[in-house]
Scaffold this motif. Structure first.
Motif: not given
Length: 739
Positions: A356-366
């Motif tokens: 889920l950290r990868l999903v969170a990092m992708g969301a932060l970038v967007v």
């Protein structure tokens, strides 16, 4: 010496003990969830950005930022160790940052917006070309505009639809185009709950849109870009919707897909396959890495170095970035690309890849780059699907059930099939609130259809299209195109078959924003925590679902221009005022009215009496007669007759300005009144009125077309027109009478 008596316990000791116990319990819980706390950073950032879009006034935006900053400061000041205070401070700072980012982004992209419809002649530079062969149109975005007679508020960028025959096939970005067009300001939602084109156009920098007329003059025609050439090549190799689906998978261009096939894909729950996102990025990276590993393994020297996985990961990263650029760098693709790059980096470092950290990092970038994406269905659907899959497979019991083991192949394939079915069902449940809120539909068989459609797309269609494109370089691509065409035909057969099943789609009226927010909060809570407290999210999901079912479907829907209305009939269907309403208007009124099908005509209803100029509808609802009068033409009706009908009607609707003698018993909605309210949804049972435009809304796409302040006399007249819309103000709207 006598011992003194013990002091009596103070009254404040019990509340102090309760607070101390609660604080200790909170610290123990957060300590157990310490690995999950970072995941709430993008959630808080998105909450702040979403709040900016929901709150209408500037002072409320400022108040939210100050409250969030104050909460963060108070938590930092009171920190004496532990995790609660830093966690609260992080959430407060993130909410304030999200609100500020959304506000700054809306201000930074500000551009002039056309204030009224106009027929103009203009010249501009072609910035973007979107072929729509299924509709026989080409949508062109023009910038660097030059006007023959510029309007009062000339936009800097416009979007024009042209007949396909009027546009040269060699048209490319950078060419100069001169044409005559009818332009319209970006349209607000037609009715409450409909798509907000004005908001999307504001962030795209488009100040007007419309339809161009022939002839069109084009100068400086050059070669199309790589994406356009690739789309044209694919649609030439595969005709019809098959070519459109193949092009959508490769370049993200869905313009060649037939409307009937697109509708079937949506109703079957397969529309996500056409939007380039995680599935397509994963398949692309996997194909490239597998090919690189097989090819490089042919060299003994390279194979013995042990660097093949790193080289293959680098090739996969390059493929992910190139695919994202090729498909137009849309928000779901960027999120998937960021996640893919982080997965590849984790694999290279020997860490666990899918978290889920990868999903969170992708969301932060967007969210940092495009905070407006948080209120769009694309962002929400994409992240909800990925987060639900990762959270499901991160559960200890699910992970244990899917752990590789030595067992017969029949049992292994059965377990994989069950896993795919459960995953599809969880994804469908996660996406259902979003689909209901934005599209007013809920599918029943999407999980079953995806069991076949996802493997078919991943392991048959995409590899076949990729091989066909590679073989086309030497002229040998025909067999691969044939395989791709047959696989896409099977996909469409599945889509049409599932869409035709009874109960495949259930139409649901517009979901209340509060119910949607409650369900989203419940889903996020359930996905992000790991301890038993996560199951409190199920209660929030149940509350949101029950809240969705409470409001009744609207009995009367009125578009913002007053030309169209839809009235609820005794059988539950809708009937339209005008016999020649366009397909878009029919679809919007049907979806927001909660029906699956085509609305009928008011002129055919036994509850109505219509002529060429007027329509009168009446029906007994909840023990009272409800009467609606609507104008159907621009011709003048005798004032005496019109005034008599108005005084007998509860609601009067007209696209033109009505005389002062025409006043309904409840609501008089003519051109002036609807200009302030926008589209309206009315429920007769509880006398509820929902408007598109909220009083005092200061979002820039709402105020962009407003007139400047004028004389006091005009201000009083404007106040009167606004006052007529307020059913809660009997002094100006009139009391609701019993019939």
């Amino acid at each position: 010496m006598a011992r003194s008596a013990a002091p009596a316990p103070s009254k404040a000791s019990l509340p102090h003990q309760i607070a101390s116990w609660a604080g200790n319990a909170l610290e123990r819980w957060l300590e157990a969830e310490r690995d999950q706390l970072f995941l709430w950073l993008p959630v808080a950032l998105g909450t702040g950005a979403a709040a900016w879009f929901v709150l209408p006034e500037r002072r409320e935006w400022v108040a939210l930022i100050l409250i969030a900053l104050g909460l963060a400061t108070a938590a930092a000041v009171r920190w004496r160790g532990g995790r609660a205070a830093p966690f609260v401070a992080m959430l407060g700072l993130a909410v304030a940052a999200g609100t500020g980012l959304a506000w700054m982004r809306a201000t930074r992209v500000a551009a002039p917006t056309l204030d009224r419809p106009a027929v103009v002649r203009l010249a501009g530079e072609v910035e973007k070309i979107e072929p729509l062969p299924a509709r026989g149109l080409v949508r062109v975005t023009l910038g660097t505009l030059r006007w023959e007679r510029p309007p009062r508020r000339a936009p800097l960028r416009v979007r024009v639809s042209l007949p396909q025959r009027a546009v040269p096939t060699t048209l490319a970005a950078g060419a100069a185009m001169t044409l005559r067009a009818r332009l319209m300001p970006p349209a607000p939602p037609t009715v409450p709950g409909a798509y907000d084109a004005a908001r999307a156009a504001w962030f795209d920098g488009v100040g007007a849109s419309g339809r161009g007329f022939e002839p069109v003059t084009v100068r400086g025609v050059g070669a199309p870009g790589v994406r356009d050439r690739l789309t044209a090549h694919i649609t030439t190799a595969l005709a019809g919707s098959a070519g459109g689906i193949a092009a959508a998978l490769v370049t993200g261009d869905m313009g060649a897909i037939d409307d009937a096939d697109s509708l079937a894909m949506r109703r079957a729950g397969l529309a996500h396959l056409l939007s380039v996102s995680g599935l397509h990025i994963t398949a692309t990276v996997g194909i490239v890495m597998a090919a690189m590993l097989r090819l490089l393994a042919l060299s003994r020297r390279l194979a013995l170095t042990g660097l093949l996985p790193l080289v293959a990961a680098g090739a996969g990263a390059g493929a992910a970035i190139g695919y994202t650029w090729l498909t137009g760098s849309q928000v779901p693709t960027i999120r998937s690309c960021v996640a893919a790059l982080m997965v590849l980096a984790a694999l290279a470092l020997g860490r666990e890849a899918l978290t889920l950290r990868l999903v969170a990092m992708g969301a932060l970038v967007v969210l940092v780059a495009w905070p407006e994406a948080v209120v769009g269905p694309s962002f929400q659907l994409s992240f909800a699907a990925v987060a639900s899959i990762v959270a499901l497979h991160d559960h200890p019991r699910v992970r244990a059930a899917l752990l590789a083991r030595d067992e017969p192949w029949t049992r292994k394939w059965l377990r994989e099939a069950v896993s795919l079915l459960v995953t599809g069902a969880v994804v469908e449940l996660a996406l259902m609130p979003i689909a209901v809120f934005y599209f007013h539909q809920a599918g029943a068989y999407g999980a079953i259809a995806n069991i076949v459609a996802i493997p078919l797309t991943t392991f048959a269609i995409m590899p076949a299209v990729a091989v066909a494109l590679l073989l086309d370089a030497v002229g040998w691509g025909a067999p691969a195109w044939w395989v791709a065409g047959r696989a896409i035909a099977l996909l469409l057969w599945i889509a049409h078959g599932v869409a035709a099943l009874p109960g495949a789609v259930r139409a649901i009226p517009a979901m209340p924003l509060g119910a949607f927010a409650t369900m989203v909060a419940g889903g996020v809570w359930l996905a992000l925590w790991r301890t038993r407290a996560r199951y409190l999210g199920l209660a929030l999901l149940a509350i949101g679902a029950a809240w969705t079912l409470v409001p009744s479907a609207p009995d009367l829907l009125i578009t913002g221009d007053g030309r169209h209305l839809a009235v609820r009939q005794a059988d539950g269907g809708l009937a339209l005022l005008r016999d020649r309403a366009g397909g878009y208007v029919r679809d919007v009124l049907a979806q927001n009215g909660g029906i699956d099908g085509v609305p009928g005509l008011l002129s055919d209803s036994p509850e109505a009496r219509c002529n060429r100029d007027l329509c009168w509808w009446q029906r007994r609802v909840d023990g009272r007669w409800r009467r609606v009068l609507g104008t159907r033409s621009g011709y003048t009706v005798p004032v005496e007759r019109l005034a008599t009908l108005c005084t007998s009607a509860d609601v009067v609707v007209s696209e033109r300005r009505l005389p002062r003698r025409c006043r309904a018993r409840w609501l008089t909605l003519d051109r002036d009144a609807l200009a302030h309210s926008g589209g309206i949804a009315i429920t007769f049972k509880d006398e509820r009125v929902v408007r598109v435009r909220r009083e005092g809304d200061e979002h820039p796409w709402v105020t962009a077309g407003e007139e400047p302040r004028r004389s006091p006399a005009h201000g009083r007249a404007e106040h009167y027109e606004r006052c007529r819309l307020r059913s809660w103000a009997p002094a100006c709207a009139g009391a609701w009478r019993d019939r």
